[in-house]
Write an enzyme that holds these catalytic residues in place. Structure first.
Site, PDB file in Angstrom:
ATOM      1  N   LEU A  88       0.816  -1.206   0.000  1.00  0.00           N
ATOM      2  CA  LEU A  88       0.000   0.000   0.000  1.00  0.00           C
ATOM      3  C   LEU A  88       0.854   1.261   0.000  1.00  0.00           C
ATOM      4  O   LEU A  88       0.611   2.200   0.743  1.00  0.00           O
ATOM      5  CB  LEU A  88      -0.944   0.026   1.206  1.00  0.00           C
ATOM      6  CG  LEU A  88      -2.080  -0.988   1.157  1.00  0.00           C
ATOM      7  CD1 LEU A  88      -2.914  -0.877   2.416  1.00  0.00           C
ATOM      8  CD2 LEU A  88      -2.955  -0.785  -0.061  1.00  0.00           C
ATOM      9  N   CYS A  89       1.905   1.231  -0.819  1.00  0.00           N
ATOM     10  CA  CYS A  89       2.696   2.441  -0.919  1.00  0.00           C
ATOM     11  C   CYS A  89       3.069   2.690  -2.373  1.00  0.00           C
ATOM     12  O   CYS A  89       4.175   3.047  -2.698  1.00  0.00           O
ATOM     13  CB  CYS A  89       3.933   2.393  -0.029  1.00  0.00           C
ATOM     14  SG  CYS A  89       4.773   0.830  -0.057  1.00  0.00           S
ATOM     15  N   GLY A  90       2.137   2.451  -3.258  1.00  0.00           N
ATOM     16  CA  GLY A  90       2.355   2.763  -4.661  1.00  0.00           C
ATOM     17  C   GLY A  90       3.392   1.864  -5.301  1.00  0.00           C
ATOM     18  O   GLY A  90       3.517   0.704  -4.961  1.00  0.00           O
TER      19      GLY A  90
END
Lengths: 289, 142
Positions: A88-90
């Site tokens: 969940l951090c690109g």
């Protein structure tokens, strides 16, 4: 057209997702501040180390210490890959992984064996699935770590290097440039790259050394490796939080957009339902007449 | 006081100290050494031990472990892996660490662990020493 109720449920779901992404954004920003503080505090230490080491190592012949000496035949290459534990951090982790992959492929094309040391769960998962040779792995450590972790990794790497298991070691980490820019970097750790010349001559060359230049190097070189690893860890963790903040910010904005669209669809559906009901009533009334 | 020397102690996690002092005494690998203003520039590795500095006639103690020191005529920079001021040291913890290390020394005969336990023991004992010295110098209250 999707039913009335369905759209309503969907709007509710998206709103809840938005709450989560918003909370994660705020969590990441708090952690980012902490990580940035740590980098700030570490910087003077790292800089001093670098300064003294380049001054020292420029004075000596590389053959003097095994960690400085370039090996003639390089068969095994180690890569320390630092990624995050959580997603969940690109594109943060995939950027790091592709950087590492490119480096590994280059080395493999030169006929060298590549071994990985994975710090962080994401990199480990990726390369384990692809049956890459993983020498060591450290997982679930990026949440809270201190110099001790760098110490551990550094000691192991140095031992492998001295045991000839690795002839060259690189590190892949994410450099924290700014809030919106995190750049994957690859750097050579071992053998230690020597500075061309002392930073500047003058008064610095008047130093007395105790016990001796060689003795000092033996003390400082292994520590320098650890300093580099720690720097990589700090930078990567800072980048991770920044990347997550951006990713979650985007997600929150997308949620807003989606709620808008869904509300529109909902209103249309409602309108259509009312119209058709009205038609029914009018039709019924007509028939009764 | 005119001839002061700047003392800086940094560790990977923080800048512990930055002060103008009169005298610094530190544990080098080949023996303790003292530094006053206008010392010859020199560079030495540190051993595990107690570093002290004098300021306004009082002695302050700091525990240091692993690292090195750079001395220039006006400045002493200490780069240590671990550094703690005397008042930060917990005697209780040090004592426990000492006991643990002693136990391990009796059991472990394998070389690496033996060396490690020895280092742990030295650290614990030096921490306690720092505490004691500081309290006898009156710069911390027990």
């Amino acid at each position: 057209m999707a039913s009335f109720r369905e759209i309503q449920r969907k709007i509710g779901a998206v709103k809840k997702t938005k709450q989560i992404t918003k909370a994660m954004n705020m969590g990441a920003s708090a952690k980012l501040r902490g990580a940035q503080d740590r980098i700030e505090r570490f910087r003077p230490y790292a800089e001093k180390y670098f300064e003294i080491l380049s001054d020292l190592s420029a004075r000596v012949d590389p053959g003097i210490h095994p960690l400085l000496e370039k090996r003639e035949e390089i068969k095994n290459v180690g890569i320390i890959l630092i990624t995050s534990d959580k997603g969940l951090c690109g594109a943060f982790n995939s950027n790091l992984i592709s950087k590492c992959n490119a480096l590994a492929r280059n080395k493999a094309a030169e006929g060298k064996e590549v071994q990985l040391i994975c710090v962080g769960k994401k990199g480990y998962d990726f390369f384990r699935r692809r049956k890459q040779n993983i020498a060591d792995s450290y997982r679930e450590v990026m949440g809270s770590f201190d110099f001790q972790l760098a110490n551990e990794i550094g000691t192991k790497v140095i031992n492998r290097y001295l045991d000839q298991e690795m002839d060259e070691v690189h590190i892949v980490y994410s450099e924290f440039v700014s809030m919106v820019r995190q750049v994957p970097q690859a750097a050579q750790v071992l053998p230690v790259v020597q500075a061309e010349a002392p930073v500047e001559g003058g008064p610095q060359s008047e130093y007395l050394f105790e016990p001796s230049v060689e003795g000092l190097l033996a003390e400082i070189l292994p520590r320098y490796i650890k300093v580099q690893v720690y720097r990589g860890l700090l930078d990567t963790s800072c980048s991770e939080h920044a990347a997550r903040m951006t990713a979650m910010d985007n997600a929150t904005r997308n949620c807003d957009e989606m709620v808008d669209q869904l509300t529109l669809a909902y209103n249309k559906a409602r309108q259509a339902a009312i119209t058709s009901e009205l038609m029914d009533i009018v039709g019924g009334a007509e028939a009764l007449r | 006081m005119a001839n002061l020397i700047k003392l800086e102690i940094v560790t990977p996690d923080r800048n512990l100290l930055s002060e103008d002092v009169e005298y610094v005494g530190a544990p080098g690998v080949s023996g303790d050494f003292g530094v006053l203003h206008n010392h010859t520039p020199f560079l030495t590795a540190l051993s595990i031990g107690s570093l002290f500095y004098k300021k306004d006639g009082r002695k302050y103690y700091v525990f240091v472990s692993g690292g090195f020191t750079e001395v220039t005529p006006t400045k002493v920079s200490v780069l240590a892996e671990v550094a703690e001021k005397a008042e930060e040291i917990s005697l209780e913890r040090a004592r426990k660490a000492k006991e643990r290390a002693e136990q391990r020394l009796q059991q472990e005969r394998e070389r690496i662990d033996y060396v490690r336990a020895k280092i742990a023991l030295a650290r614990a004992m030096q921490r306690m020493r720092v505490r004691e010295e500081a309290s006898s110098a009156g710069t911390i209250s027990m």
